[in-house]
Design a protein around this motif. Structure first.
Motif, PDB file in Angstrom:
ATOM      1  N   HIS A  43     -55.993 -52.138 109.514  1.00 32.04           N
ATOM      2  CA  HIS A  43     -56.373 -52.155 110.928  1.00 32.04           C
ATOM      3  C   HIS A  43     -56.046 -50.803 111.553  1.00 32.04           C
ATOM      4  CE1 HIS A  43     -55.659 -56.585 110.287  1.00 32.04           C
ATOM      5  NE2 HIS A  43     -56.872 -56.578 110.798  1.00 32.04           N
ATOM      6  N   GLU A  54     -52.116 -49.969 110.542  1.00 30.26           N
ATOM      7  CA  GLU A  54     -51.461 -50.893 109.619  1.00 30.26           C
ATOM      8  C   GLU A  54     -51.932 -50.634 108.183  1.00 30.26           C
ATOM      9  OE1 GLU A  54     -50.353 -55.594 109.271  1.00 30.26           O
ATOM     10  OE2 GLU A  54     -52.417 -55.100 109.830  1.00 30.26           O
ATOM     11  N   HIS A  59     -50.506 -55.466 105.227  1.00 28.78           N
ATOM     12  CA  HIS A  59     -51.277 -56.595 105.732  1.00 28.78           C
ATOM     13  C   HIS A  59     -51.462 -57.663 104.656  1.00 28.78           C
ATOM     14  CE1 HIS A  59     -54.117 -58.805 108.171  1.00 28.78           C
ATOM     15  NE2 HIS A  59     -55.008 -58.766 107.192  1.00 28.78           N
ATOM     16  N   ASP A 207     -53.944 -64.994 108.769  1.00 23.64           N
ATOM     17  CA  ASP A 207     -54.625 -63.737 109.093  1.00 23.64           C
ATOM     18  C   ASP A 207     -54.665 -63.516 110.604  1.00 23.64           C
ATOM     19  OD1 ASP A 207     -55.983 -61.386 108.481  1.00 23.64           O
ATOM     20  OD2 ASP A 207     -57.942 -62.349 108.461  1.00 23.64           O
ATOM     21  N   GLU A 210     -50.943 -62.715 111.755  1.00 26.21           N
ATOM     22  CA  GLU A 210     -50.480 -61.397 111.331  1.00 26.21           C
ATOM     23  C   GLU A 210     -51.218 -60.287 112.074  1.00 26.21           C
ATOM     24  OE1 GLU A 210     -49.199 -57.906 109.770  1.00 26.21           O
ATOM     25  OE2 GLU A 210     -48.223 -59.852 109.968  1.00 26.21           O
ATOM     26  N   THR A 211     -52.521 -60.465 112.288  1.00 26.03           N
ATOM     27  CA  THR A 211     -53.278 -59.463 113.037  1.00 26.03           C
ATOM     28  C   THR A 211     -52.818 -59.418 114.493  1.00 26.03           C
ATOM     29  OG1 THR A 211     -55.168 -59.831 111.581  1.00 26.03           O
ATOM     30  CG2 THR A 211     -55.593 -58.711 113.666  1.00 26.03           C
ATOM     31  N   PHE A 214     -49.583 -57.512 114.667  1.00 25.56           N
ATOM     32  CA  PHE A 214     -49.739 -56.073 114.583  1.00 25.56           C
ATOM     33  C   PHE A 214     -50.243 -55.486 115.896  1.00 25.56           C
ATOM     34  CE2 PHE A 214     -52.658 -52.491 113.864  1.00 25.56           C
ATOM     35  CZ  PHE A 214     -51.723 -51.538 113.463  1.00 25.56           C
TER      36      PHE A 214
END
Length: 779
Positions: A43, A54, A59, A207, A210-211, A214
């Motif tokens: 990302h 990231e 990731h 997902d 975690e995204t 970040f």
């Protein structure tokens, strides 16, 4: 697609997963962010140097860890970790890295991991992983769609060599077997298809989270902060003790106390399938919550999911729970009329509208200790294929699921619903309670071949037939022939306190218009926003307490969970379970000297909807042959008429593209190849054929009430509306047909609530010309 009869003998055996427990050490090498790897990213951050981006290795590792933690609950943590490891390996391509640097358009990065999965692992695990990974953005596809993505000759993707440097080493097959035993469903392929969707849930939720972590710029993102299940259990016990101390002695309250004591005692039973059969007025709602919390604490289960049949009653149920558990308990309301994902247009980057709102986040994945939702939201999610609908499913594992009014499951999807219920209890550590006043004949011991494997030893209520005799408070009569609205209206003139329940909003409006001038006349339907309905009900209850006239015309929304008590109730012909629910609003507290009067009639001015035919005809036979049509033996005869005398096609016959398309045979015929038609299943599985869409109505409770307008103005003024404000909008939602909503939008009668919400949430004009102060939205 060919439609096959569901017979296991006709279907080739599926490739078997090794359904044995793994006992070896679970630790495996993890990918790191070694020197030389940080030039490959997952990302980017616009306007920030690459040092703030990231790394792909980070990731993949973090998504794998979170997905594994989610799937550990049902024993498949290592396979979920592998899905996380592979899901974004396509981002190692030069094309995707150029996209992150704004030097090229976006490109396919999810097919790469799917191809690695089938190259490295055989059926069924390789195919399962490929399906999950290929769909982690766009959703689970049909088998032929996956096949085209896996075939290099049909789909070209950017080269992604070097991905292994950024991913953990791939584990051998021996490390991927589950840590708990899984049992196969009687429906070929169903256990594999269900597991695929549950692992997909783990991956996409990991997902998203975690995204979000970040982009929030902090680790970890707080999504909890709720009281524990044990704390909620203690609060509920204190609340119930207080209710008991204040209750006046009566047969009804004695039964409620007996039911509560019984469910508490039986909470120690092993997790699995249960029934709770208590007549209306016997305290099912709080008794089921008490069992659920006690059972969860005793067996280490994680949350309680209370499933109501209708959107109209979950607000009341949630309010009861918040009163009992205290306001900050984390009681989440989530239903299809107001879907946070649709409303917020939350995209695949996982970024929502309000990172500070715990309940908005919890609505995405049901990460709350108590969830109150609808059968539509639960079952359509269990057969969904989109990321937003599926990401919460893993949180059903290790939970207590209470299906309130279980008899309301629709016949065309009954076998699919029962298969999902049984699968959750059999392989995912969930306890499922079928909670109803009129327990349907859905058990194998009742003679229903496709029924659930639950018997009388799993009944939570003490002696349901005796409870019915003690709580019997009404006499039911059936009027002969057709009954015009004028006859019902004349009875309203004669009886100052009476309720009439009809089968459609149109009929409710027409009948109310006939009695609107009578003292105490009120109307209830989903054409009124929830806050309006709540105000009308509260005023009606106050009038009843004062002995004033109360004449109510309502749709079926008043039947389930609405606490109101009238001496006479009329019910337009429907299923016997609906008659029983209507009877629950008559002489509810047993205060009349004799029995309350319940009248079943067939309207002359509004023919019953065709979808009620199977229920109505079965009810008519029981009404003719049983002196007390609500007695347990009559209810059993009714459900025999509904379930047992119909062909198997009746229970798995949704429609897809204009044709009948049974879901379970569609799964069974693909058991060998694992090429399950996930997209087609999701399109066919619709509990409500006539989908409605929300319109926000800023209804004022009084001329000086500006709460709705203030809320809408605050939302419109913010760059990113607060999740709690969006949640408050639920009190002003009216569901309307999509065609009408589109026409009003084209005419300028509707406008978006907020630019970020696009067309998902539309509000009615401020002049309220289309909203009647007594009957709601004028269609």
């Amino acid at each position: 697609m060919a439609r096959l009869p569901l017979r296991a003998a006709d279907v080739p055996a599926a490739p078997m997963i090794v359904w044995h427990e793994r006992t070896d050490d679970r630790e495996a090498p993890r990918a790191g962010t070694a020197a030389g790897m940080t030039s490959i990213y997952a990302h980017s951050v616009p306007g920030q140097p690459v040092t703030q981006w990231e790394p792909l290795a980070d990731h993949l590792s973090r998504v794998g860890e979170i997905a594994a933690r989610f799937a550990d609950v049902f024993g498949w943590g290592e396979l979920a970790r592998l899905a996380g490891t592979l899901h974004d390996v396509g981002k190692a391509s030069k094309a995707f890295q150029a996209y992150l640097h704004a030097q090229a358009p976006s490109c396919d990065h999810s097919t790469a991991g799917a191809r690695v999965a089938v190259a490295e692992y055989p059926l069924p695990l390789g195919r399962m992983l490929a399906t999950i990974i290929a769909g982690h953005h766009a959703g689970l596809d049909d088998g032929d769609g996956i096949d085209s993505r896996l075939d290099p000759s049909q789909r070209d993707i950017p080269a992604f060599e070097g991905w292994r440097s950024h991913a953990a080493p791939l584990p051998p097959m021996a490390r991927l077997v589950p840590t708990r035993r899984f049992a196969q469903s009687a429906v070929p392929g169903f256990t594999h298809a269900f597991l695929t969707r549950m692992l997909f849930s783990c991956l996409v939720d990991a997902d998203f989270l975690e995204t979000e972590r970040f982009y929030a710029g902090a680790r970890p993102v707080s999504r909890g902060g709720y009281p524990t299940i044990a704390v909620l259990q203690a609060r509920l016990r204190a609340h119930l003790d207080g209710l008991s101390a204040r209750a006046r002695p009566s047969p009804v309250n004695a039964v409620r106390a007996e039911v509560l004591a019984a469910v508490r005692e039986r909470a120690a039973l092993a997790p699995g399938l249960f029934t709770l059969t208590v007549p209306t007025g016997g305290g099912k709602t709080l008794a089921s919550l008490s069992f659920a919390l006690d059972h969860a604490v005793g067996h280490g289960l994680r949350r309680v999911v209370h499933v109501a049949p209708f959107t109209a009653i979950i607000e009341q149920t949630a309010a009861v729970f918040r009163t009992a558990l205290e306001e900050e308990a984390g009681v989440l309301e989530h239903h299809a009329t107001f879907d946070w994902q649709a409303a917020g247009r939350i995209g695949d980057d996982g970024i929502g509208l309000d990172p500070a709102s715990r309940l908005r986040r919890a609505a995405e994945n049901w990460d709350a200790p108590v969830v109150v939702t609808t059968a539509v939201q639960l079952f359509e999610s269990l057969f969904a294929n989109r990321t937003s609908r599926c990401r919460k499913l893993h949180n059903l594992a290790g939970s207590v699921i209470v299906l309130d009014e279980a008899q309301a499951m629709p016949l065309p999807l009954l076998r699919s619903c029962l298969a999902a219920i049984e699968e959750l209890a059999r392989n995912y550590g969930a306890s499922v309670v079928l909670c109803t006043a009129t327990q349907p004949a859905l058990r194998q011991v009742d003679g229903f071949e496709a029924g659930l494997p639950v018997d009388d030893t799993r009944e939570l209520a003490p002696d349901p037939p005796r409870l019915y005799r003690v709580l019997r408070r009404v006499a039911v009569e059936r009027l002969a022939g057709l009954t015009p609205d004028e006859t019902v209206a004349r009875r309203f003139v004669e009886v100052p306190q009476m309720l009439c329940i009809v089968n459609s909003r149109r009929h409710a409006k027409a009948l109310f218009d006939r009695i609107a001038s009578l003292p105490g006349a009120v109307h209830l339907s989903t054409l009124m926003c929830p806050r309006h309905r709540r105000a009308v009900l509260n005023a009606a209850r106050a009038s009843l307490r004062d002995g004033a006239p109360v004449r109510i015309v309502s749709t079926s929304l008043i039947e389930a969970g609405v606490d109101i008590d009238l001496p006479e109730v009329w019910r337009a012909t429907a299923g016997l379970d609906a008659v029983a629910q209507a009877a629950g609003r008559c002489n509810r507290e047993g205060a009349l000297a004799g029995a309350g009067r319940v009248v079943v009639f067939e309207p002359a001015d509004a023919p019953p909807p065709r979808e009620l035919d199977a229920f109505r005809h079965a009810a008519e036979e029981v009404l003719r042959t049983h002196a007390d049509p609500l007695a347990p033996d009559a209810i059993r005869a009714y459900f025999r008429g509904v379930y047992w005398r119909k062909g198997p096609h009746l229970f798995d016959s949704p429609r897809l593209d204009g044709d009948t398309w049974p879901i379970l045979p569609a799964i069974a015929e693909r058991a060998r190849t694992q090429a399950f038609p996930f997209d087609s299943i999701a399109r066919a599985f619709r509990l409500i054929d006539d989908t409605m869409e929300p319109v926000i109505v800023p209804w004022p409770a009084s001329p000086d009430d500006d709460r709705a307008q203030t809320l809408l103005s605050r939302i419109a003024a913010m760059d990113r509306p607060l999740g709690d404000d969006l949640r408050r909008l639920q009190a002003y939602v009216v569901p309307v047909p999509p065609t009408l909503r589109a026409r009003w939008l084209a005419l300028g009668r509707l406008r978006p609530v907020h630019p970020l919400l696009e067309g998902a949430l539309l509000r009615l004009d401020d002049d309220m010309d289309f909203y009647d102060p007594r009957t709601g939205l004028r269609l």
